[in-house]
Design a protein around this motif. Structure first.
Motif, mmCIF file in Angstrom:
data_model
loop_
_atom_site.group_PDB
_atom_site.id
_atom_site.type_symbol
_atom_site.label_atom_id
_atom_site.label_comp_id
_atom_site.label_asym_id
_atom_site.label_seq_id
_atom_site.Cartn_x
_atom_site.Cartn_y
_atom_site.Cartn_z
ATOM 1 N N ASN C 226 -45.638 -65.642 -14.230
ATOM 2 C CA ASN C 226 -46.615 -65.090 -15.164
ATOM 3 C C ASN C 226 -46.148 -65.221 -16.604
ATOM 4 O O ASN C 226 -44.968 -65.317 -16.889
ATOM 5 N N ASN C 227 -47.073 -65.237 -17.496
ATOM 6 C CA ASN C 227 -46.815 -65.014 -18.897
ATOM 7 C C ASN C 227 -48.139 -64.597 -19.509
ATOM 8 O O ASN C 227 -49.178 -64.696 -18.858
ATOM 9 N N PRO C 228 -48.130 -64.112 -20.714
ATOM 10 C CA PRO C 228 -49.371 -63.568 -21.263
ATOM 11 C C PRO C 228 -50.528 -64.562 -21.236
ATOM 12 O O PRO C 228 -51.688 -64.169 -21.104
ATOM 13 N N ASN C 229 -50.247 -65.846 -21.323
ATOM 14 C CA ASN C 229 -51.337 -66.820 -21.286
ATOM 15 C C ASN C 229 -51.973 -66.885 -19.904
ATOM 16 O O ASN C 229 -53.192 -66.949 -19.765
ATOM 17 N N ILE C 230 -51.114 -66.893 -18.894
ATOM 18 C CA ILE C 230 -51.635 -66.946 -17.524
ATOM 19 C C ILE C 230 -52.364 -65.652 -17.192
ATOM 20 O O ILE C 230 -53.394 -65.656 -16.520
ATOM 21 N N ASN C 231 -51.830 -64.533 -17.704
ATOM 22 C CA ASN C 231 -52.428 -63.244 -17.370
ATOM 23 C C ASN C 231 -53.908 -63.193 -17.677
ATOM 24 O O ASN C 231 -54.689 -62.593 -16.949
ATOM 25 N N ARG C 232 -54.284 -63.830 -18.776
ATOM 26 C CA ARG C 232 -55.685 -63.796 -19.156
ATOM 27 C C ARG C 232 -56.560 -64.464 -18.105
ATOM 28 O O ARG C 232 -57.726 -64.158 -17.979
ATOM 29 N N MET C 233 -55.944 -65.424 -17.380
ATOM 30 C CA MET C 233 -56.744 -66.202 -16.428
ATOM 31 C C MET C 233 -56.642 -65.675 -15.002
ATOM 32 O O MET C 233 -57.384 -66.115 -14.129
ATOM 33 N N LYS C 234 -55.694 -64.754 -14.791
ATOM 34 C CA LYS C 234 -55.402 -64.336 -13.419
ATOM 35 C C LYS C 234 -56.633 -63.867 -12.656
ATOM 36 O O LYS C 234 -56.914 -64.325 -11.544
ATOM 37 N N ARG C 235 -57.354 -62.967 -13.279
ATOM 38 C CA ARG C 235 -58.501 -62.389 -12.595
ATOM 39 C C ARG C 235 -59.579 -63.456 -12.356
ATOM 40 O O ARG C 235 -60.190 -63.513 -11.284
ATOM 41 N N GLY C 236 -59.741 -64.335 -13.326
ATOM 42 C CA GLY C 236 -60.726 -65.406 -13.186
ATOM 43 C C GLY C 236 -60.380 -66.348 -12.046
ATOM 44 O O GLY C 236 -61.240 -66.712 -11.227
ATOM 45 N N ILE C 237 -59.112 -66.733 -11.989
ATOM 46 C CA ILE C 237 -58.690 -67.645 -10.920
ATOM 47 C C ILE C 237 -58.897 -66.982 -9.559
ATOM 48 O O ILE C 237 -59.421 -67.588 -8.623
ATOM 49 N N ALA C 238 -58.486 -65.710 -9.475
ATOM 50 C CA ALA C 238 -58.606 -65.003 -8.201
ATOM 51 C C ALA C 238 -60.076 -64.900 -7.789
ATOM 52 O O ALA C 238 -60.425 -65.117 -6.615
ATOM 53 N N THR C 239 -60.938 -64.605 -8.740
ATOM 54 C CA THR C 239 -62.364 -64.488 -8.427
ATOM 55 C C THR C 239 -62.936 -65.833 -8.004
ATOM 56 O O THR C 239 -63.675 -65.932 -7.016
ATOM 57 N N ALA C 240 -62.559 -66.879 -8.750
ATOM 58 C CA ALA C 240 -63.113 -68.202 -8.444
ATOM 59 C C ALA C 240 -62.700 -68.656 -7.043
ATOM 60 O O ALA C 240 -63.537 -69.087 -6.240
ATOM 61 N N VAL C 241 -61.418 -68.556 -6.739
ATOM 62 C CA VAL C 241 -60.935 -69.047 -5.449
ATOM 63 C C VAL C 241 -61.555 -68.249 -4.309
ATOM 64 O O VAL C 241 -62.100 -68.810 -3.351
ATOM 65 N N SER C 242 -61.475 -66.914 -4.441
ATOM 66 C CA SER C 242 -61.990 -66.123 -3.321
ATOM 67 C C SER C 242 -63.510 -66.253 -3.225
ATOM 68 O O SER C 242 -64.066 -66.286 -2.119
ATOM 69 N N GLY C 243 -64.180 -66.376 -4.358
ATOM 70 C CA GLY C 243 -65.636 -66.531 -4.329
ATOM 71 C C GLY C 243 -66.056 -67.838 -3.681
ATOM 72 O O GLY C 243 -66.979 -67.887 -2.861
ATOM 73 N N LEU C 244 -65.333 -68.890 -4.033
ATOM 74 C CA LEU C 244 -65.633 -70.202 -3.455
ATOM 75 C C LEU C 244 -65.485 -70.164 -1.946
ATOM 76 O O LEU C 244 -66.364 -70.655 -1.200
ATOM 77 N N ILE C 245 -64.409 -69.591 -1.486
ATOM 78 C CA ILE C 245 -64.175 -69.522 -0.041
ATOM 79 C C ILE C 245 -65.257 -68.679 0.623
ATOM 80 O O ILE C 245 -65.787 -69.024 1.677
ATOM 81 N N LEU C 246 -65.597 -67.576 -0.047
ATOM 82 C CA LEU C 246 -66.603 -66.685 0.524
ATOM 83 C C LEU C 246 -67.939 -67.407 0.684
ATOM 84 O O LEU C 246 -68.534 -67.399 1.756
ATOM 85 N N VAL C 247 -68.372 -68.075 -0.380
ATOM 86 C CA VAL C 247 -69.661 -68.759 -0.333
ATOM 87 C C VAL C 247 -69.647 -69.834 0.755
ATOM 88 O O VAL C 247 -70.544 -69.906 1.604
ATOM 89 N N GLY C 248 -68.582 -70.630 0.752
ATOM 90 C CA GLY C 248 -68.497 -71.714 1.733
ATOM 91 C C GLY C 248 -68.512 -71.178 3.155
ATOM 92 O O GLY C 248 -69.352 -71.558 3.983
ATOM 93 N N ASN C 249 -67.612 -70.237 3.424
ATOM 94 C CA ASN C 249 -67.438 -69.785 4.800
ATOM 95 C C ASN C 249 -68.644 -69.020 5.327
ATOM 96 O O ASN C 249 -69.034 -69.197 6.475
ATOM 97 N N VAL C 250 -69.212 -68.166 4.478
ATOM 98 C CA VAL C 250 -70.332 -67.359 4.969
ATOM 99 C C VAL C 250 -71.580 -68.215 5.143
ATOM 100 O O VAL C 250 -72.459 -67.908 5.947
ATOM 101 N N SER C 251 -71.638 -69.330 4.411
ATOM 102 C CA SER C 251 -72.825 -70.198 4.547
ATOM 103 C C SER C 251 -72.956 -70.751 5.969
ATOM 104 O O SER C 251 -74.066 -70.984 6.432
ATOM 105 N N PHE C 252 -71.814 -70.919 6.671
ATOM 106 C CA PHE C 252 -71.891 -71.562 7.999
ATOM 107 C C PHE C 252 -72.683 -70.734 9.001
ATOM 108 O O PHE C 252 -73.658 -71.228 9.555
ATOM 109 N N PRO C 253 -72.308 -69.502 9.268
ATOM 110 C CA PRO C 253 -73.120 -68.738 10.237
ATOM 111 C C PRO C 253 -74.551 -68.538 9.754
ATOM 112 O O PRO C 253 -75.487 -68.556 10.578
#
Lengths: 258, 638, 301
Positions: C226-253
């Motif tokens: 981590n460093n202050p530059n990455i910190n600003r992006m942490k929440r965004g990255i976490a949201t993007a990755v988990s959101g992408l997986i969520l959309v993809g995976n839930v779309s199947f059923p």
């Protein structure tokens, strides 16, 4: 202009480390809103003494937010609701007439209750003892300006060194972890040239001592919210990095690198 | 008789070097055979314990706090002086020495002050090596500022937390010695008596504040680094637990107490807001650089500050002292604030303050500039008072801050009891009748790091292989018995008033009679009032709880009992000194302009008071002061 | 006589009453790199690394599953569901350097190791945290922690339970008589057309993404990158990755229940081009090569 408040307090009372404790309810009457939180407790204590009841023991000393002695949970928050403020600097004007205030001591297995609201925080000293210093015996120092330190580095080190050792980070942490305290001291020393020779030895020793007493970090960030000096979570990351490096590095070489 | 002050002969600048050479040394291999007790873990105590441990002595350090880092040194804000002359602005060891003697209004020992100035440079080196994050310039070199009206920039600082950073440095160094096994640390342990055998200090008796256990500790020498006694005023900027007990109990065992009436009142503190106020908060002196101090010209003024027109404001310092204006020394600023408030011109709900106004500075430099300079102080003020100093003037009033008086020590920092040393604020030595800003941290560290470790060997060397006094010895047992007795006495009085009540009442007497202005009549009545209140204290005190667990009422009771005796001695000392000097202002002795007027013919001495017994007032011994290097002059700030 | 005794520097010190013993002793240090795993910081490090591996797998798994939307394609001269073609590709990874399926098993071994380490570090850190414990009697007012961070241990356990079921269901084929090794499209559609299984799948995937959200958020800190530059992006990255997986995976059923993804068998007489055109496969091709069980499993799908 000054007003007075009438409050209901629920205060944790406990005779000693091995005694059972419980909440007692007290009325705090006519508290001036200019009073600090601790002065409010002073008034309650005077009242208790007048009524022949033993006063509440609570931790306090400088009442300027720098000694780190004070600290209780106030309505479920370490040091109360004001961000970046130690208990002693919290003032009653932040409360409203008729409020109920729940006051509980810090809780952690490593912080046993001594009496009432006072807990034993000596493990924090143990962490410092393990390596939270620069070995520079008196008299050995060269001229202070021989070692230049970039202003930014000195400022960053000072940000970490501002820690007052109150233990709010541990108290607020769902895991009772002392990562913020430990990493602040590590970054204070590890980020300065003077701290380099012992950097990795220090990191290893302090982290491992910390783990003898406290839980592990799960990155909730509650410690930062509770910290009266707003010490940043970044230092925890820096500590983790230095710890892994301390295990990987060859000691003979480690001291030569920063 | 007062023992010799042991000031070495020779030219001033060589005294310390010569003295170190002529002092007896303890062989490095023999140091481990000596045990030294250090009481107090503030700057003076931690630095002494760490250094003595490094030298090889066996050290036991005692603090009544739960951690050594809680000591009140931590609250110092401004900075630490050192004669480094990094700014190339004409500073030197001699100038720091000169300023300190003059600032102390010629009531300090020249040789001690010169030594302080000499080692000041080593302190900065040592603390930087210790990892203290001092403020830096962009080039990476140490930053300095001018402080407290000094003509040179010699003050080193770490934001507004210099005391904290220095204390943490010393504390950490000591913890390193704890880890090395050279220092044994006793926390939550309050020293309640000094034990003397065959005329020499041989140990202390303590009470564990958590368990109530009374324990004896034996040593070859005892060092008191227990701070000042400002809390005798009840309201002061000192921390709640600061007290005189350790030094006072030593005084009762034979250590002379010097210049007890020399107390420093700091002009810029936040005034008390109500009767429950427990302590006062200091606002850095630097505020006076930009703030203008005034009170309304009209009595019973009810308008808000901003509604009072310029013509109806009394900028009393600027009018009276055109040259120095708002930057007059601490004692002058404090006394003038008292004068206007006593005359009824005070401001605020309790009419107990004066305005410190930044409106002109904000208009001149802009709000941003003021915020950059004082942002954290303004924030602290807002937090405490709920008022915004950007839009309405601050209210300030003087408060007790530091005590120059303390245990009498010789050049070696040894008290009149052989083997008992006093360092830092607990001794009287370096500040005379008034302390300069940013000099307290300097003195604490000078004593602990560089003076005591070099002088203590002279006492210890002849005692090689002399065994410790057994803690089962009668002298220890008698002490323990007396402490137990007093403790159970406090718990058994069963009166009606809390310790805080007596402390508050005592504080009022001390503040009103032995505060910023003293006169014969007031001091005489102070003694009577103190004695009367003391009698009531011993018969109507109410301490609840028991002695077997944490009991802060019980702790306070013991400390307040000592404050009573101290307060009486302060009054006697102030009464005896029929002159004004530094922080001691006798209304009978002032210049036509109302400034402190010294009487060098009769009072150029240190008053060291010897304890007799509880019912007989102390006996005064005078140590004559000579001024060879700094010519005696009358201060003037016109 | 003076009651004095010889200097004894060890006996005169009374033990510090207020201090207390460590909650746990440091064990003897093991050789590198095992010593890393002896400390909580090291365990967090291992948890972060294994977590990253597993997130990588989950993303790959999701991307692979997107093949089900492509339907039937021509492959090696016959028509087949793209999904099944992909499964075969996985079995043939690094062939002929390694025999068919071996590399797949190596991957599975790595994943299994990661899962075990992730779970073990979780288990031992949780025990440490519980032992370091707190016992507030009053309700704590959480300021920074969130549902994701506080539910990690529960979301993790539920996701683990789901993964076990999922492997039994679609890899081993233990839950259905209609399961055919290698016929991934058919198996998936059969399983997820069952609303109960689809519901479990959706709930588990939501929890998985909640888990991954805090995991990604934490990983920078635990690894010390981590460093202050990455910190600003942490929440965004976490949201993007988990959101992408969520959309993809839930779309199947959802797609299967909605009938948008199907498995169709068609007349064996249809030509390859006609099968592709009709989006169905000639089923005869499959049954015959189910003899080679161990190689024909789909890669955990």
């Amino acid at each position: 202009m000054s007003q007075t408040l009438n409050l209901t307090l629920k205060v944790w009372r406990q005779e000693g480390p091995d005694a059972d404790g419980s909440f007692e309810t007290y009325k705090a009457k006519n508290i001036p809103d200019d009073a600090s939180f601790l002065e409010m407790l002073d008034v309650v204590n005077e009242d208790l003494i007048d009524n022949g009841r033993t006063p509440i023991e609570f931790p306090h000393d400088c009442r300027e937010g720098i000694c780190g002695t004070c600290g209780v949970m106030i309505n479920g928050r370490a040091h109360g609701q004001e961000k970046g403020t130690a208990t002693c600097q919290l003032h009653m004007r932040k409360f409203s007439d008729g409020d109920t205030i729940v006051i509980e001591p810090w809780r952690a297995a490593a912080f046993p209750v001594v009496k009432d609201l006072v807990v034993d925080r000596s493990p924090l000293d143990k962490i410092i003892e393990a390596g939270g210093y620069v070995t520079a015996p008196t008299g050995t120092a060269a001229d202070a300006n021989d070692t230049r330190i970039p202003k930014e580095a000195a400022d960053s080190s000072m940000d970490a060194a501002a820690c007052i050792g109150c233990g709010a980070c541990v108290a607020a942490c769902p895991n009772s972890a002392a990562q913020l305290f430990t990493s602040a001291k590590l970054w204070h020393l590890n980020s300065l040239p003077q701290g380099q020779p012992e950097r990795y030895k220090r990191t290893e020793a302090m982290v491992e001592t910390m783990e003898q007493f406290f839980g592990a970090c799960t990155n909730h960030g509650e410690c930062y919210e509770a910290c009266p000096k707003e010490i940043t979570l970044d230092f925890i990351g820096y500590m983790n990095r230095d710890y892994i490096k301390s295990k990987v590095k060859n000691r003979k070489l480690a001291g030569q690198q920063s | 008789m007062l023992p010799d002050s042991k000031v070495p002969a020779g030219p001033m600048a060589e005294k310390w070097t010569n003295h170190k050479f002529h002092s007896k040394l303890v062989n490095p291999a023999n140091k481990r055979k000596f045990k030294i007790i250090v009481v107090g873990t503030g700057l003076a105590g931690s630095s002494a314990a760490a250094t003595l441990g490094e030298l090889g002595y066996e050290v036991e350090a005692f603090t009544f706090h739960d951690s050594p880092r809680r000591a009140h040194s931590i609250a110092a804000q401004g900075g630490i002086n050192a004669a480094k002359n990094y700014r190339n602005d004409g500073d030197s060891v001699h100038r720091l020495f000169y300023d300190t003697v003059k600032g102390g209004d010629y009531r300090s020992r020249e040789a001690n002050v010169h030594r302080l100035a000499e080692v000041s440079t080593n302190i900065i080196d040592q603390m930087a090596a210790q990892g203290v994050p001092f403020a830096r310039e962009y080039g990476g070199l140490l930053a300095n500022r001018s402080f407290g009206g000094a003509q040179v920039s010699r003050t080193f600082y770490a934001r507004g937390q210099t005391g904290q950073q220095l204390l943490l440095g010393a504390y950490q160094q000591m913890m390193g010695q704890v880890k090395a096994g050279k220092v044994k640390l006793h926390t939550n342990t309050e020293m309640l008596d000094l034990v003397v055998k065959d005329g020499e200090a041989c140990g202390i008796v303590c009470r564990n504040l958590v368990t109530g256990e009374i324990t004896s500790h034996s040593a070859h020498a005892v060092v008191l680094a227990t701070g000042g006694y400002g809390n005798v005023f009840y309201l002061s900027t000192n921390a709640m637990a600061c007290n005189v007990t350790a030094a006072w109990r030593a005084h009762r065992k034979g250590a002379y107490f010097a210049n007890p009436s020399f107390t420093q009142i700091h002009p810029t503190c936040i005034p008390a807001s109500d009767e429950f106020q427990s302590k006062l908060t200091l606002m850095s002196e630097s505020l006076r650089n930009d703030g203008r101090i005034w009170v309304p010209r009209q009595l019973n003024e009810t308008r808000a500050a901003k509604d009072i027109p310029e013509a109806e404001r009394n900028y009393y310092l600027e009018e009276k002292y055109p040259a120095f204006g708002n930057l007059v020394p601490r004692d002058v600023a404090s006394r003038n604030a008292k004068t206007v408030v006593d005359a009824g011109y005070g401001v605020g709900p309790l009419k107990n303050g004066v305005y410190l106004d930044f409106a002109d500075a904000i208009a001149r430099d802009g709000r941003d500039a003021i915020e950059a300079r004082y942002g954290n102080l303004f924030q602290m003020y807002e937090r405490i008072t709920g008022e915004d100093p950007y839009t309405q003037p601050m209210r300030i009033y003087p408060a007790t801050h530091y005590t120059m008086g303390g245990l009498w020590v010789d050049y070696n920092l040894m008290t009149t009891i052989p083997g008992l040393y006093a360092t830092g604020e607990s001794n009287f030595s370096d500040h005379g009748a008034n302390r300069l800003g940013a000099s307290a941290l300097m003195q604490g560290l000078a004593d602990g790091y560089f003076v005591l470790p070099n002088t203590i060997g002279d006492y210890l060397a002849p005692k090689l292989n002399q065994p410790l006094v057994d803690t089962d010895d009668d002298v220890f047992k008698e002490s323990e018995r007396l402490i137990e007795e007093t403790t159970s006495h406090f718990l058994g009085i069963g009166g009606s008033k809390s310790p805080d009540h007596f402390h508050r009442e005592l504080g009022k007497i001390v503040w009103n009679r032995i505060g910023m202005e003293r006169d014969e009549e007031g001091l005489k009545s102070a003694i009577e009032e103190i004695q009367a209140l003391s009698k009531e204290f011993w018969s109507d005190l109410k301490v609840l709880g028991d002695a077997k667990s944490l009991n802060s009422s019980l702790e306070k009771a013991g400390r307040i009992a000592d404050f009573f005796e101290l307060a009486e001695l302060m009054a006697r000392d102030a009464l005896d000194r029929r002159e004004s000097c530094g922080g001691h202002f006798r209304t009978e002795s002032q210049t036509p302009e109302g400034e402190a007027l010294r009487d060098d013919d009769n009072y150029a001495h240190v008053s060291a008071w010897e304890w007799n017994d509880k019912d007989t007032p102390q006996t005064k011994h005078a140590e004559e002061l000579t001024f060879d290097e700094v010519p005696l002059t009358q201060r003037s700030y016109k | 006589m003076n009651k004095r005794k010889a200097v004894n520097l060890t006996s005169t010190v009374s033990p510090q009453k207020s201090g207390h013993k460590p909650l746990r002793e440091t064990k003897k240090e093991l050789p590198f790199p095992l010593n890393l795993y002896q400390s909580a910081v090291g365990k967090k490090w291992v948890m972060a690394i294994t977590g990253l591996m597993l997130v990588g797998f989950v993303i790959g798994h999701m991307v692979g599953n997107l093949k089900m939307y492509l339907g039937v394609l021509e492959h090696d001269g016959s028509a087949a569901y793209d999904m099944d073609i992909y499964a075969e590709f996985l079995r043939n990874l690094l062939v002929p350097i390694l025999p068919e399926g071996v590399f797949l098993w190596i991957l599975r071994g790595g994943l299994l190791t990661a899962v075990i380490l992730h779970i073990h570090s979780f288990y031992s850190l949780t025990r440490l945290n519980i032992a370091s414990g707190r016992s507030y009697e009053s309700k704590q007012d959480w300021l920074a922690s969130n549902f994701a961070s506080r539910s990690m241990r529960y979301s993790g356990i539920i996701v683990l339970a789901y993964i076990i079921f999922h492997i039994l269901d679609l890899t081993v084929g233990a839950t259905s008589d209609e399961f055919v090794h290698g016929a991934v499209q058919s198996n998936v559609v059969n399983s997820l057309s069952n609303p109960v299984i689809a519901g479990f799948y959706i709930v588990a995937n939501i929890l998985l993404c909640v888990h991954i959200f805090h995991g990604i958020f934490s990983v920078f800190q635990s690894l010390g990158v981590n460093n202050p530059n990455i910190n600003r992006m942490k929440r965004g990255i976490a949201t993007a990755v988990s959101g992408l997986i969520l959309v993809g995976n839930v779309s199947f059923p959802v797609a299967i229940l909605a009938g948008a993804v199907e498995y169709n068998e068609c007349d064996p007489k249809l030509s390859v081009a006609e099968q592709v055109e009709e989006n169905c496969v000639n089923s005869s091709g499959h049954d015959s090569d189910s003899d080679d069980d161990s190689h024909s499993e789909s890669e955990g799908y």
